[in-house]
Design an enzyme around this catalytic site. Structure first.
Site, PDB file in Angstrom:
ATOM      1  CB  SER A 157      52.669  70.679  11.239  1.00 53.88           C
ATOM      2  OG  SER A 157      52.822  71.238  12.500  1.00 53.88           O
ATOM      3  CG  HIS A 202      56.443  70.606  12.491  1.00 53.72           C
ATOM      4  ND1 HIS A 202      55.748  71.665  11.991  1.00 53.72           N
ATOM      5  CD2 HIS A 202      57.608  70.561  11.790  1.00 53.72           C
ATOM      6  CE1 HIS A 202      56.458  72.259  11.041  1.00 53.72           C
ATOM      7  NE2 HIS A 202      57.588  71.593  10.895  1.00 53.72           N
ATOM      8  CG  ASP A 243      58.838  73.726   8.067  1.00 47.86           C
ATOM      9  OD1 ASP A 243      59.635  74.128   7.202  1.00 47.86           O
ATOM     10  OD2 ASP A 243      59.096  72.795   8.850  1.00 47.86           O
TER      11      ASP A 243
END
Lengths: 268, 191
Positions: free
Chosen positions: B16, B43, B136
């Site tokens: 991310s 992401h 995540d």
């Protein structure tokens, strides 16, 4: 009980058939239902028999109901630049949003028709398997903060098509209740019908200029994709167009004469 | 190392915040002969949706593909989760996409990609978690470890944002904790 058996039994006992939904997605969603309800597959089937309203809940949970206003701004501006100029000249325009969920893309497209000044000659149809989502679509009221990307997407599309229109021209914003509502002049046109692409007869008799079928068939196995696309395209005029999700393609084994222009397919 | 690296069917990478530069570095330093498919779930910031693939394509020696739904995973390619879609690996070696609800406030969700890869490839999967400001991916990496796949976490000391690697380390013990250069060396030794 295996999920496959569960889906078969469900299709025998309810009007819904999910047997040809793609495995990974439906397995994950059913797993989540079992966890949320703390019920086995047998118990869920039993409950369907006792309590018909539980069927709607299952449909809610199995189907994916996410949709956004102006999802993929580049797709909408492409349609505006490339597809809509050809349609503008027609006396009557019919759009069908198959699998419209809560209707955001129905209103997205209507806003573009309004921008072109042809909304008055448009016939707009939205269909979905899920009655709860159709109610939301008819109401045209959406949570505001949850959908904070709406305004950015709207502004981006308007910028791309060279329009000065503002979000407030099409939506009433209610800060206290944290909602946005589609303005009445947009809400009066679209007709929303419950329709299951897999099992039902079509709820309308019109021929269609453009079918929107975006991010629905990603949840289907290929055999079902082909069957459904045949149903959709039978209703299209020759020269009509099919708009899929940005990362969706017609299955390689689909037999039909279509030409792809960027973001949409045209029926030859 | 005792593992037999010929057997791996995919390298699955999640990252991310800060991971874009790192993925760029990894892809530009990989051996041209690297043939195990690489599946990346990153992401993306909503306002910089475009340009990411183009930048990766300029630097990467391997083809970068933003897959369509049901596209087959093939040797020698890099698959990047498309913006605003979840990306899954299916049993039959194809990619599937979904627009369902956010997971860990994210779409694409790294957990979804990694977990589905763990089911599809079992012990023939390498999972890597990079820098990021979100948990995540931690559960997905644990799923790969539980299926006896090979797992790597970027050394939090080398991460621009260490939340993601640290979340993974809290949940499981990876086979290796590596710096960015360590990850590149590791991958190139698989060829």
């Amino acid at each position: 009980m295996e999920i496959k058996t569960f889906l078969e039994k469900l299709s025998e006992r309810t009007p819904y058939n999910f047997c040809d939904y793609s495995d990974n997605s439906i397995y994950r969603r059913i797993q989540k239902m079992q966890d949320d309800y703390r019920m086995t597959l047998e118990q869920m089937l039993g409950k369907v028999g006792e309590d018909p309203s539980f069927i709607n809940k299952l449909v809610d949970d199995i189907t994916v109901n996410t949709t956004e206003l102006f999802r993929d701004p580049d797709v909408w501006s492409f349609l505006y630049d490339r597809l809509y100029p050809q349609l503008q000249k027609k006396n009557k325009l019919t759009f069908w949003h198959a699998g419209c969920s809560s209707g955001q893309e129905v209103y997205t497209n209507m806003i573009l028709m309004h921008q072109l000044g042809v909304l008055d000659k448009c016939r707009i149809i939205g269909t979905d398997i899920n009655v709860n989502m159709l109610q939301k679509a008819r109401a045209g009221v959406y949570a505001k903060s949850f959908n904070s990307s709406y305004r950015n997407n709207f502004d981006e599309v308007m910028h791309r098509i060279g329009s000065k229109s503002r979000f407030e021209d099409y939506f009433d914003i209610d800060e206290a209740n944290d909602t946005i509502s589609v303005k009445d002049f947009l809400k009066k046109e679209p007709k929303f019908y419950q329709y299951d692409l897999v099992t039902n007869r079509l709820p309308f008799a019109y021929k269609v200029d453009v079918v929107f079928f975006r991010n629905v068939m990603i949840y289907f196995k290929e055999n079902l994709q082909i069957k459904v696309i045949n149903t959709l395209t039978e209703r299209m005029y020759q020269g009509g167009s099919l708009v899929l999700g940005k990362r969706e393609m017609l299955p390689l084994t689909f037999k039909g004469r279509y030409v792809k222009d960027g973001m949409y397919y045209t029926k030859l | 190392m005792s593992k037999d690296f010929d057997k791996y069917k995919a390298v699955v990478i999640g990252g991310s915040a800060g991971s874009f530069a790192l993925v760029l570095k990894v892809l530009s330093n990989l051996d041209k002969q690297f043939s195990i498919p690489i599946i990346i779930c990153m992401h993306r910031l909503k306002h910089v949706r475009s340009g990411l693939v183009e930048s990766l394509r300029m630097k990467s020696k391997l083809p970068i593909i933003e897959p369509a739904d049901k596209q087959k995973i093939e040797a020698g390619n890099v698959y990047l989760a498309p913006s605003n879609y979840h990306m899954f690996v299916e049993f039959d070696g194809t990619i599937s996409l979904s627009i369902e609800e956010l997971n860990n406030q994210s779409r694409p969700s790294i957990d979804y990609t990694l977990s589905s890869a763990s089911v599809a490839f079992r012990d023939r999967c390498i999972g890597i978690i990079l820098t990021g400001a979100n948990k995540d991916g931690a559960k997905g990496l644990k799923d790969i470890a539980d299926k006896k796949g090979f797992t790597i976490v970027q050394d939090p000391l080398t991460a621009e944002v260490d939340t993601m690697p640290k979340s993974a380390l809290r949940l499981m013990t990876p086979d290796l904790i590596l710096s960015p250069d360590g990850i590149i060396d590791f991958l190139n030794k698989l060829v």
